[in-house]
Motif scaffolding. Structure first.
Motif, PDB file in Angstrom:
ATOM      1  N   TRP A 193      29.258   7.622  15.694  1.00 19.01           N
ATOM      2  CA  TRP A 193      29.470   8.895  16.389  1.00 19.01           C
ATOM      3  C   TRP A 193      29.640   8.707  17.883  1.00 19.01           C
ATOM      4  O   TRP A 193      30.473   9.375  18.504  1.00 19.01           O
ATOM      5  CB  TRP A 193      28.327   9.867  16.095  1.00 19.01           C
ATOM      6  N   TYR A 250      24.961   5.721   3.230  1.00 17.55           N
ATOM      7  CA  TYR A 250      24.756   6.602   4.386  1.00 17.55           C
ATOM      8  C   TYR A 250      25.787   6.318   5.479  1.00 17.55           C
ATOM      9  O   TYR A 250      26.380   7.245   6.032  1.00 17.55           O
ATOM     10  CB  TYR A 250      23.335   6.428   4.931  1.00 17.55           C
ATOM     11  N   ALA A 277      25.257   4.377  11.999  1.00 20.69           N
ATOM     12  CA  ALA A 277      25.821   5.727  12.000  1.00 20.69           C
ATOM     13  C   ALA A 277      25.835   6.303  13.415  1.00 20.69           C
ATOM     14  O   ALA A 277      26.785   6.974  13.817  1.00 20.69           O
ATOM     15  CB  ALA A 277      25.027   6.623  11.059  1.00 20.69           C
ATOM     16  N   LEU A 278      24.802   6.003  14.188  1.00 19.11           N
ATOM     17  CA  LEU A 278      24.746   6.434  15.581  1.00 19.11           C
ATOM     18  C   LEU A 278      25.888   5.806  16.379  1.00 19.11           C
ATOM     19  O   LEU A 278      26.564   6.478  17.170  1.00 19.11           O
ATOM     20  CB  LEU A 278      23.393   6.051  16.183  1.00 19.11           C
ATOM     21  N   ASP A 304      21.966  13.842   7.208  1.00 16.85           N
ATOM     22  CA  ASP A 304      23.381  13.809   6.848  1.00 16.85           C
ATOM     23  C   ASP A 304      24.090  14.898   7.645  1.00 16.85           C
ATOM     24  O   ASP A 304      23.790  16.074   7.498  1.00 16.85           O
ATOM     25  CB  ASP A 304      23.536  14.044   5.347  1.00 16.85           C
ATOM     26  N   CYS A 330      22.162  11.605  13.140  1.00 12.09           N
ATOM     27  CA  CYS A 330      22.085  10.265  12.565  1.00 12.09           C
ATOM     28  C   CYS A 330      20.901   9.470  13.090  1.00 12.09           C
ATOM     29  O   CYS A 330      20.380   8.612  12.392  1.00 12.09           O
ATOM     30  CB  CYS A 330      23.372   9.494  12.825  1.00 12.09           C
ATOM     31  N   SER A 331      20.474   9.748  14.305  1.00  9.29           N
ATOM     32  CA  SER A 331      19.336   9.024  14.845  1.00  9.29           C
ATOM     33  C   SER A 331      18.048   9.359  14.099  1.00  9.29           C
ATOM     34  O   SER A 331      17.114   8.571  14.084  1.00  9.29           O
ATOM     35  CB  SER A 331      19.166   9.305  16.341  1.00  9.29           C
ATOM     36  N   GLN A 383      28.825   8.906   6.801  1.00 12.09           N
ATOM     37  CA  GLN A 383      28.991   9.286   8.201  1.00 12.09           C
ATOM     38  C   GLN A 383      30.322   8.778   8.767  1.00 12.09           C
ATOM     39  O   GLN A 383      30.925   9.434   9.614  1.00 12.09           O
ATOM     40  CB  GLN A 383      27.809   8.789   9.034  1.00 12.09           C
ATOM     41  N   SER A 390      20.811   1.380   9.131  1.00 14.91           N
ATOM     42  CA  SER A 390      21.844   2.364   8.766  1.00 14.91           C
ATOM     43  C   SER A 390      21.909   3.499   9.784  1.00 14.91           C
ATOM     44  O   SER A 390      22.998   3.964  10.133  1.00 14.91           O
ATOM     45  CB  SER A 390      21.557   2.930   7.377  1.00 14.91           C
ATOM     46  N   LYS A 391      20.752   3.942  10.253  1.00 17.34           N
ATOM     47  CA  LYS A 391      20.731   4.984  11.284  1.00 17.34           C
ATOM     48  C   LYS A 391      21.439   4.507  12.549  1.00 17.34           C
ATOM     49  O   LYS A 391      22.210   5.253  13.152  1.00 17.34           O
ATOM     50  CB  LYS A 391      19.286   5.354  11.637  1.00 17.34           C
ATOM     51  N   GLY A 449      26.406  14.833  15.896  1.00 17.94           N
ATOM     52  CA  GLY A 449      26.390  13.804  14.862  1.00 17.94           C
ATOM     53  C   GLY A 449      25.484  12.653  15.231  1.00 17.94           C
ATOM     54  O   GLY A 449      24.731  12.146  14.388  1.00 17.94           O
TER      55      GLY A 449
END
Length: 113
Positions: free
Chosen positions: A21, A44, A17-18, A102, A97-98, A48, A13-14, A93
């Motif tokens: 961005w 998550y 999200a990375l 949030d 996210c890394s 994001q 998930s990280k 962001g």
């Protein structure tokens, strides 16, 4: 009142999200929209993606206003300032996210809820 995520976020998930961005820097609203529509099962990533979409829409409105203002020459400054803000907020962001935090862009319109 802001909602805080108390659960730990897994590495996949990280990473997604990375990617949202970083993709927003180069492709605007498209990465946020794709992940928002595809990853409905990951809260998550969805949060994001919404935030990246909100920022992208806000930036798009700002770019349109800047283009209109180029007729009176101040638009060049508006476009330059917005480009710098876009880069900085997307990097902020990506960094947040890394580490699984949030991230909320402070000056974005909240159009996607």
């Amino acid at each position: 009142m802001e909602e805080k995520m108390d659960v730990t976020v897994d590495q996949e998930s990280k990473n997604m999200a990375l990617l949202i961005w970083i993709g927003t820097i180069f492709f605007g609203f498209i990465p946020g929209l794709v992940f928002y529509l595809v990853k409905k099962d990951d809260p998550y990533v969805v949060s994001q993606a919404k935030e990246a979409l909100n920022w992208s829409i806000t930036a798009l409105i700002g770019y349109a206003a800047g283009l209109l203002l180029t007729m009176i020459l101040i638009g060049v400054l508006v476009l330059f300032a917005l480009a710098i803000c876009h880069l900085i907020f997307c990097i902020m962001g990506a960094i947040a996210c890394s580490s699984g935090k949030d991230f909320k862009v402070p000056y974005a319109l909240r159009l996607v809820k």
